[in-house]
Write an enzyme that holds these catalytic residues in place. Structure first.
Site: not given
Lengths: 548, 548
Positions: A339-340
């Protein structure tokens, strides 16, 4: 499900008969200190790598837990009756007692009963309590028997005299979960939680029929996971000496979950969220702890694994070779994060020096391919955050489970690409919205309103395996985690078990849910879980009067 | 205030000399169970009405608390230093120890030192710690000495070896509060809290130099306050047998607060918020528990004391005659409530039968005049919620303190009418906004941003006595009250003590406040107060890096 209004008591010496065999009652310590258990565990298992799970252990643990719950962790339900009313059943010579509970398992457990892939285990059960005190729990699997015993305990109350009774007989319940993956994602990196905190969470999860604990065990802020082949990782990356998880501690936690139907899934989030590696291996991390962190990360400290580095590849090989064999006895999954990822961080990566996704995307594809190949080679199924599929448009193996978190659309998009999906839209099921982690808690009503199948085409709903609620630790630690998670996660547990819609296809009534949730909260508190109240006693004493 | 960087240790046998007289150290129990204390209290005082407070008791209690805090409730501050750094001072033969603390009280305490009206007690103090271990706390009053001792303990940390040290000498602090009334309003009616919960709150308040605990002790939902002359009130109006406050319990709580500089102020909210009286005296309450409650009250159950009833007058006379003499030894105030009166309820009041304020207003004036006359006759000063002055436009005695809660404008309006005001705008300082009591918590930053003098003309600021934060109990009970209140109330404590503006007239920096508040949180946790974290250890280990 039918429930009557006759009263039954439970004999303190109640016997449990499992497939015709009386189970030996273990002496119950008042409370089991973690250290004592851990020593016992290591003693019994010789070393942390030995897997000693069996259906019998699931059954024994379930019986032990049910007995402890009934007699030691029960509560007098005064809050659910009008004030100063005489709500307790009379006790006299003619009371009927439950003296035996029959557990009938109809099928042989699959070999991976405590570490299933979604759908491998039939968790359904039926429970009947006759007014003469006959109790039978029938299930295809040991996990189903355990669920039946959990439900059984939740029908009973403590009497002021100390006895235990149910006012609900005859009972006839047939029950099965709608979703196969029902989890909590717990961030044990931003804050270190003691093993006692984690097993207390497992107890609460099992009690709510969650069947997965996803440990987000490393992140940018600290690396608490001991990797014997890379000892500096935790030695330097932890917040403090002692705030680490050793292999034996991890095995204890995994085993504790497995014997309670809660599969512990580990996540090493990568390539972002890895800056804590820089404390021991600075050469592997780009953009470490930049002062202007918001340019390179969602929160401090910035930093990401370099994307085109042989040193990183070698490091990950060592990491996986050390860790994954210790995952295999207890889980069929390994979560590689994803993620991210912040593309600007790669402008400071000497192996890339670019934030151009046209350059980065093939490198990311290779990075993830390597990681997932290692996971598969270790006998495990990869899980990845939605960005890898939806933002980076990687081509992922059809076995890869995608954990969505940003929107309902992400779920629909994931299944339309043929991938299995986990839900957990952070607008509903995350305790702190990511863009403002100091923002308000999500009330249980918001969590209850979430439909995992929202926007998913009917012919693809089978790909939605279930979902997870998230407890991130920016403002949570051992002091307040119980009340951050409970009882709100109970609302998610109900949605995951029973679905968001009732038999008429309507959203489940929040009005009828509130007394149910308030009672569950009292049961959790009786178990030593510091769950919040959702209503004042005036409301619980008056049915649904306050729940408009 | 100046603080240096020299290290000093404290001798475990440290002596306290008060005005030249060595104080006898009391043997310290590990923990004092409430029951044991209560029995001792009743034994020592003969009966609950006997007031036995003295400056000496304030001093003795402060020394006892300081000693316990330093040696038993201290913490190792690893969270406030870089990870794996060697932050602890070396211990060797050349360490300097504090062996004596000199307490110099310069004035004789006023007779009402533990039950002052705002402004009656000089709470200022000065504290000096020399590098040779000389410590002197100087204050005009015993309360000032107690504050100095509290600050003294807050400069010290626990060493891993078990020793106690400060890295901040030499210290030279001169300190005084900006506001005289610094309180918490705690709702012990919607939920019952044990005396142990209440005294734990008093401990935490005193530690944050709050000097008032306002107990909102009765409300619509339950009446836990035992009134011996009206025994049915609590017998029927409490949630459950045993969930009441007896006169001896109340005296214990009041005395516990008084000896710690926390004046306990009782509120009997009226004429609204009184429906719990209907369980024992139904003839006194109009519109009791109407199904369509939102027409008659802000939350269920509806109900209000009848406004033109001799029976109500007689009831209140009996109530006041019983209760107020038990308030007088411990407080100079009595709060008669007066918030959220719903005019529609009087359409169902057989003594009025109208919701016309032209009819109701003179009756309300008479009602409040009678109540305040009783309060004054008992030797006490009335407090009332803002609605009585600002919504009902009553003419109130100039002695009446007005507690505002709805807006900054309410403060300005109150002081412009010449009344003393307490602040506590619920948009900043209340834990649940009233119109949606299931809504989010107020973050500490919001609390910290509140200026009690906002909009108050400069020539009227002397009428703003201070303010209170509020903890209502719709979704709070003993399990989570610590986390609801702390550490956010610390932000309000700082605003009330030091003012909202810094020396340059700017709002105080939230960036520099966050490490301070995080440290205070750790100190509270070390004292057994379940205060929430406001940051993860990564942030506290890195100064103000996360506090953008």
């Amino acid at each position: 499900m039918t429930m009557g209004e006759e009263v039954l008591f439970v004999d303190r010496r109640v016997k449990f008969i499992y497939n015709g065999v009386a189970q030996v009652a273990l002496p119950q310590p008042e409370q089991t200190p973690f250290e004592q258990d851990l020593n016992l565990f290591i003693l019994q298992n010789g070393n942390y790598g030995h897997h000693n799970m069996s259906s019998q252990k699931v059954i024994s643990t379930a019986i032990e837990t049910a007995t402890h719950t009934l007699f030691e962790q029960n509560f007098v339900p005064w809050k659910f009756h009008p004030r100063h009313s005489n709500f307790e059943p009379a006790m006299n010579a003619s009371c009927t007692y439950i003296r035996t509970v029959h557990l009938e398992q109809t099928d042989v457990d699959p070999a991976n009963v405590t570490k299933p892939l979604a759908g491998d285990v039939d968790e359904s059960y039926s429970l009947s309590i006759a007014t003469d005190g006959q109790v039978t729990i029938t299930a295809a699997s040991s996990i189903g028997i355990a669920h039946g015993l959990t439900t059984f305990t939740q029908l009973f109350y403590k009497h002021s005299s100390g006895s235990v009774y149910t006012p609900y007989t005859p009972v006839d319940i047939t029950d099965a979960p709608m979703f196969q993956h029902r989890g909590l994602n717990m961030d044990v990196s931003r804050v270190w939680y003691s093993p006692a905190d984690v097993i207390r969470m497992i107890d609460a999860l099992a009690y709510n029929k969650f069947n997965r604990l996803h440990l987000h065990i490393t992140d940018a802020q600290s690396w608490p996971l001991e990797i014997p082949a890379l000892p500096m990782l935790a030695e330097k990356g932890s917040y403090r000496e002692g705030l680490t998880y050793s292999p034996s501690t991890m095995a204890y936690i995994q085993d504790y979950g497995a014997s309670r139907g809660v599969e512990v899934i580990l996540e090493i989030d990568m390539p972002g969220h890895t800056s804590s590696i820089a404390y021991s291996y600075p050469e592997l991390i780009a953009a470490f702890n930049e002062k202007d962190w918001s340019k390179y990360a969602a929160e401090p400290p910035s930093g990401t694994l370099k994307l085109n580095s042989t040193a990183v590849t070698n490091f990950l090989d060592t990491l996986f070779d050390d860790l994954l064999p210790r995952v295999l006895p207890y889980s069929s999954y390994f979560h590689t994060g994803g993620d991210e990822v912040n593309v600007n961080a790669y402008t400071l990566d000497d192996t890339v020096r670019s934030n151009d996704t046209a350059i980065l995307q093939p490198l990311m594809q290779a990075f993830v391919d390597r990681a997932h190949a290692k996971v598969r080679a270790a006998g495990l199924t990869p899980i990845a955050w939605e960005e890898m599929l939806l933002t980076w448009n990687l081509t992922l193996g059809s076995d890869v489970v995608i954990q969505t978190w940003q929107s309902d659309e992400a779920v629909a998009e994931t299944v339309s690409k043929g991938h299995k999906a986990l839900v957990g839209n952070y607008n509903y099921w995350q305790y702190y919205p990511y863009n403002d982690y100091c923002a308000p808690l999500h009330n249980w009503r918001v969590m209850y309103a979430y439909d995992p199948l929202n926007g998913v085409p009917a012919n693809l709903t089978h790909l939605v395996l279930g979902g997870e609620v998230h407890i991130w630790s920016e403002q949570t630690d051992p002091v307040n985690i119980d009340r951050q998670v409970w009882p709100r996660a109970c609302a998610a547990a109900e949605v995951l078990w029973s679905g968001a819609k009732d038999e008429q296809g309507q959203n489940r009534s929040q009005i009828t849910a509130s007394p149910r949730l308030s009672e569950m909260r009292e049961r959790l508190v009786a178990r030593g879980i510091g769950a919040e109240p959702i209503q004042m006693p005036f409301c619980t004493q008056n049915g649904t009067q306050c729940a408009l």
